[in-house]
Design a protein around this motif. Structure first.
Motif, short mmCIF file in Angstrom:
data_model
loop_
_atom_site.label_atom_id
_atom_site.label_comp_id
_atom_site.label_asym_id
_atom_site.label_seq_id
_atom_site.Cartn_x
_atom_site.Cartn_y
_atom_site.Cartn_z
N ARG A 4 73.38 -52.14 -86.88
CA ARG A 4 72.21 -51.61 -87.60
C ARG A 4 71.27 -52.74 -87.99
O ARG A 4 70.04 -52.64 -87.81
CB ARG A 4 72.68 -50.85 -88.84
N LEU A 5 71.83 -53.82 -88.51
CA LEU A 5 70.99 -54.96 -88.90
C LEU A 5 70.31 -55.56 -87.68
O LEU A 5 69.13 -55.92 -87.74
CB LEU A 5 71.85 -56.01 -89.59
N TRP A 6 71.03 -55.67 -86.57
CA TRP A 6 70.45 -56.24 -85.35
C TRP A 6 69.30 -55.36 -84.83
O TRP A 6 68.28 -55.87 -84.37
CB TRP A 6 71.53 -56.40 -84.30
N ARG A 7 69.45 -54.06 -84.91
CA ARG A 7 68.36 -53.15 -84.52
C ARG A 7 67.14 -53.38 -85.41
O ARG A 7 66.02 -53.46 -84.93
CB ARG A 7 68.80 -51.68 -84.65
N GLU A 8 67.36 -53.47 -86.71
CA GLU A 8 66.24 -53.65 -87.63
C GLU A 8 65.55 -54.99 -87.41
O GLU A 8 64.32 -55.08 -87.46
CB GLU A 8 66.72 -53.54 -89.07
N ALA B 94 85.49 -51.10 -88.28
CA ALA B 94 84.59 -50.17 -87.62
C ALA B 94 83.26 -50.09 -88.37
O ALA B 94 82.18 -50.08 -87.77
CB ALA B 94 85.23 -48.79 -87.53
N PHE B 95 83.34 -50.03 -89.71
CA PHE B 95 82.11 -50.01 -90.51
C PHE B 95 81.34 -51.31 -90.35
O PHE B 95 80.11 -51.32 -90.25
CB PHE B 95 82.44 -49.78 -91.98
N LEU B 96 82.05 -52.45 -90.30
CA LEU B 96 81.39 -53.74 -90.14
C LEU B 96 80.64 -53.79 -88.81
O LEU B 96 79.50 -54.27 -88.76
CB LEU B 96 82.43 -54.86 -90.21
N GLY B 97 81.26 -53.30 -87.74
CA GLY B 97 80.57 -53.27 -86.46
C GLY B 97 79.35 -52.38 -86.49
O GLY B 97 78.29 -52.71 -85.94
N MET C 19 74.62 -70.76 -88.99
CA MET C 19 73.34 -70.16 -89.38
C MET C 19 72.22 -70.59 -88.44
O MET C 19 71.31 -69.80 -88.14
CB MET C 19 73.01 -70.53 -90.82
N ILE C 20 72.27 -71.83 -87.96
CA ILE C 20 71.28 -72.27 -86.98
C ILE C 20 71.41 -71.44 -85.70
O ILE C 20 70.42 -70.99 -85.12
CB ILE C 20 71.46 -73.77 -86.68
N ALA C 21 72.66 -71.24 -85.25
CA ALA C 21 72.89 -70.46 -84.03
C ALA C 21 72.40 -69.02 -84.21
O ALA C 21 71.75 -68.46 -83.31
CB ALA C 21 74.37 -70.48 -83.68
N ALA C 22 72.69 -68.40 -85.36
CA ALA C 22 72.25 -67.03 -85.61
C ALA C 22 70.73 -66.96 -85.68
O ALA C 22 70.10 -66.02 -85.17
CB ALA C 22 72.86 -66.51 -86.90
N GLY C 23 70.11 -67.95 -86.33
CA GLY C 23 68.65 -67.98 -86.40
C GLY C 23 68.01 -68.12 -85.03
O GLY C 23 67.00 -67.46 -84.73
N LEU C 24 68.59 -68.96 -84.18
CA LEU C 24 68.06 -69.12 -82.83
C LEU C 24 68.25 -67.85 -82.01
O LEU C 24 67.41 -67.51 -81.17
CB LEU C 24 68.75 -70.29 -82.14
N LEU C 25 69.35 -67.13 -82.24
CA LEU C 25 69.56 -65.86 -81.56
C LEU C 25 68.46 -64.87 -81.92
O LEU C 25 67.93 -64.16 -81.06
CB LEU C 25 70.93 -65.29 -81.94
N ILE C 26 68.10 -64.83 -83.20
CA ILE C 26 67.03 -63.93 -83.64
C ILE C 26 65.69 -64.36 -83.05
O ILE C 26 64.93 -63.55 -82.52
CB ILE C 26 66.96 -63.91 -85.18
N MET D 14 76.26 -61.74 -92.07
CA MET D 14 77.30 -61.03 -91.32
C MET D 14 77.80 -61.86 -90.15
O MET D 14 78.98 -61.77 -89.77
CB MET D 14 76.76 -59.69 -90.82
N CYS D 15 76.94 -62.68 -89.56
CA CYS D 15 77.39 -63.59 -88.51
C CYS D 15 78.41 -64.58 -89.06
O CYS D 15 79.41 -64.90 -88.39
CB CYS D 15 76.19 -64.34 -87.91
N LEU D 16 78.17 -65.07 -90.28
CA LEU D 16 79.15 -65.95 -90.93
C LEU D 16 80.48 -65.23 -91.14
O LEU D 16 81.55 -65.78 -90.88
CB LEU D 16 78.61 -66.45 -92.27
N LEU D 17 80.39 -64.00 -91.62
CA LEU D 17 81.61 -63.22 -91.87
C LEU D 17 82.41 -63.05 -90.59
O LEU D 17 83.64 -63.24 -90.57
CB LEU D 17 81.24 -61.86 -92.45
N VAL D 18 81.73 -62.70 -89.49
CA VAL D 18 82.40 -62.48 -88.22
C VAL D 18 82.97 -63.79 -87.68
O VAL D 18 84.09 -63.82 -87.16
CB VAL D 18 81.43 -61.85 -87.21
N ALA D 19 82.23 -64.88 -87.82
CA ALA D 19 82.69 -66.16 -87.29
C ALA D 19 83.97 -66.63 -87.98
O ALA D 19 84.81 -67.30 -87.38
CB ALA D 19 81.60 -67.21 -87.44
#
Length: 469
Positions: free
Chosen positions: A399-403, A391-394, A227-234, A419-424
């Motif tokens: 979509r979330l990243w665009r928003e 495919a739907f997950l991607g 979550m820290i990594a995803a937050g820093l990415l944002i 979703m980052c947790l789910l993918v990881a």
């Protein structure tokens, strides 16, 4: 006498030139920017990287169906990438990062305060429930992570045998939404928070992490790192200046690297201790060259570090050979199945998930070893249906990243991190469906997201993109 006539052509040119407005170049569509594709590169690299690393280990020799395994994993990963590309390519929205409104900042501050307190109370309640009597017992567990890990299962068994429940933990479980908010908001909005709120947030992270250290379990610590990594990415993507974004990205990369290195160091020690405690040297074999350089203990821990995120692909290979039996919606998310058993009286043993049936067939333990996320999803969707789900997950991930980049917003930020947790955890299991707080938290976020989308659709308008001032 010579007279001159005015040059009307020149006059018109000068007049036009002086009255013309400066030319403004519109930014390129979001899909043409590097940051638009960065999550896909990271996610795809992780999925393919762990799969490739699996084939370098000894467990790869036990795969009964290498062709089928490769076809499925590459197909699922390709479907994820195709969904991501389809979402980004459908829109020409401009990469304008919005300013943060004062109302958003107030909500963030309230959420950080509430979530920080939530984690402190939850961490203390869990420590007491699992037998912590004071600093001495906690320190003793920290010195023996394998013993602490084993003691955790003893507590599990006692809870099941006695039917014991903790009212505080039950209430906090229902507030699982708060568990999704603290780390992403603390990281993304760090500079807009007061010192007191930062302290509350860090205290929540510290107390909850202490519980996982006490029971010798990596899950909670790993979640925080992700979550820290995803937050820093944002946070690094929100700077409207390209040079500033690059600088933020470098800082974020260094910080993530430091946090990840500390986590891996603890993981090496933890896993080496488990190998000694449980006698699994036959499964975790240290590299002789590495062992000569760093010693047997560290080499064993490093070998376990490699096996930890990759051994699930062997479980997947076994599951791919197990016939499909529909689990009636109870197989993909064990937390939902536990609710059905406890409150609805459903006999979940009649609807076993893929990993459970594979354990009966092959002996690969569903509760101890991983089988990736795919068999869990396939329990309800079938394996071909799981590829379509990827495919739907991607598509949803993009979509979330665009928003997050185009209009900001708290809700897309929180769901994107989930979703980052789910993918990881794709090489491991359906992590967001394993625990009740995770299921409740995600369901709350998705329900709010759907309600807001329906509300916007009913009003016939979309929220305006915020323009950086």
């Amino acid at each position: 006498m010579t007279t001159t006539t005015p040059d009307l052509t020149t006059r018109r040119f000068v007049s036009t030139a002086t009255s013309a407005q400066p030319i403004r170049h519109r930014p390129a569509p979001f899909r043409r920017s590097l940051r638009a594709w960065l999550p896909l590169l990271l996610a795809g690299g992780w999925m393919l990287g762990t799969f490739g690393l699996f084939w370098t280990g000894a467990l790869a020799q036990q795969v009964p169906n290498p062709g089928t395994l490769c076809l499925f994993v590459l197909g699922a990963t390709g479907a994820f990438a195709a969904g991501y590309v389809a979402q980004l390519w459908r829109s020409s929205s401009r990469p304008i990062v919005g300013t943060t409104r004062s109302t958003d900042v107030r909500r963030v501050r309230r959420l950080v305060l509430a979530s920080g307190i939530y984690y402190v109370v939850l961490g203390v309640a869990l420590l007491v429930e699992y037998g912590a009597t004071g600093p001495g017992s906690i320190i003793a567990s920290l010195q023996d992570p394998a013993g602490a890990y084993l003691n955790k299962f003893t507590v599990y068994q006692q809870q099941q045998d006695s039917g014991r429940t903790n009212p505080v933990i039950q209430v906090l479980t229902l507030l699982g939404f708060l568990g999704t908010a603290l780390v992403p908001l603390l990281v993304v909005y760090w500079r807009r928070l007061s010192g007191g709120l930062r302290l509350v947030g860090l205290a929540g992270i510290g107390v909850y992490s202490l519980f996982f250290l006490y029971i010798g379990t990596l899950k909670g610590l790993g979640d925080f790192v992700l979550m820290i990594a995803a937050g820093l990415l944002i946070a690094s993507s929100r700077n409207p200046d390209r040079t500033g974004r690059k600088m933020n990205r470098r800082r974020a990369t260094v910080l993530v690297a430091v946090v990840f290195a500390l986590f891996c160091a603890y993981m090496v020690s933890n896993q080496a201790d488990r190998v000694d405690q449980f006698g699994t040297h036959d499964r975790v074999r240290a590299n002789p060259t590495v062992e000569r350089i760093v010693g047997e203990q560290v080499a064993t821990g490093l070998a376990a570090l490699v096996i930890y995120p990759t051994h699930g692909y062997l479980g997947l290979a076994y599951n791919l050979e197990t016939p499909f039996v529909w689990s009636h919606g109870l197989g993909s998310t064990p937390a939902v199945a536990s609710y059905g058993s406890q409150y609805l009286g459903i006999d979940t043993d009649q609807y076993p998930a893929y990993p459970t049936r594979t354990e009966d067939r092959t002996g690969w333990p569903a509760g101890m070893y991983w089988s990736t996320i795919y068999p869990w999803l396939a329990s309800d969707l079938t394996f071909p249906g799981t590829v379509l789900f990827m495919a739907f997950l991607g598509w949803f991930f993009a979509r979330l990243w665009r928003e997050v980049n185009l209009s900001g917003g708290i809700l897309p930020t929180l769901i994107f991190v989930q979703m980052c947790l789910l993918v990881a955890y794709i090489p491991a299991n359906n992590q967001l469906g394993m625990s009740r707080p995770a299921v409740i938290g995600l369901a709350t976020l998705l329900s709010l997201y759907l309600w807001m989308a329906l509300t916007r659709g009913a009003s016939g308008s979309a929220p305006p993109e915020r323009v950086q001032r």
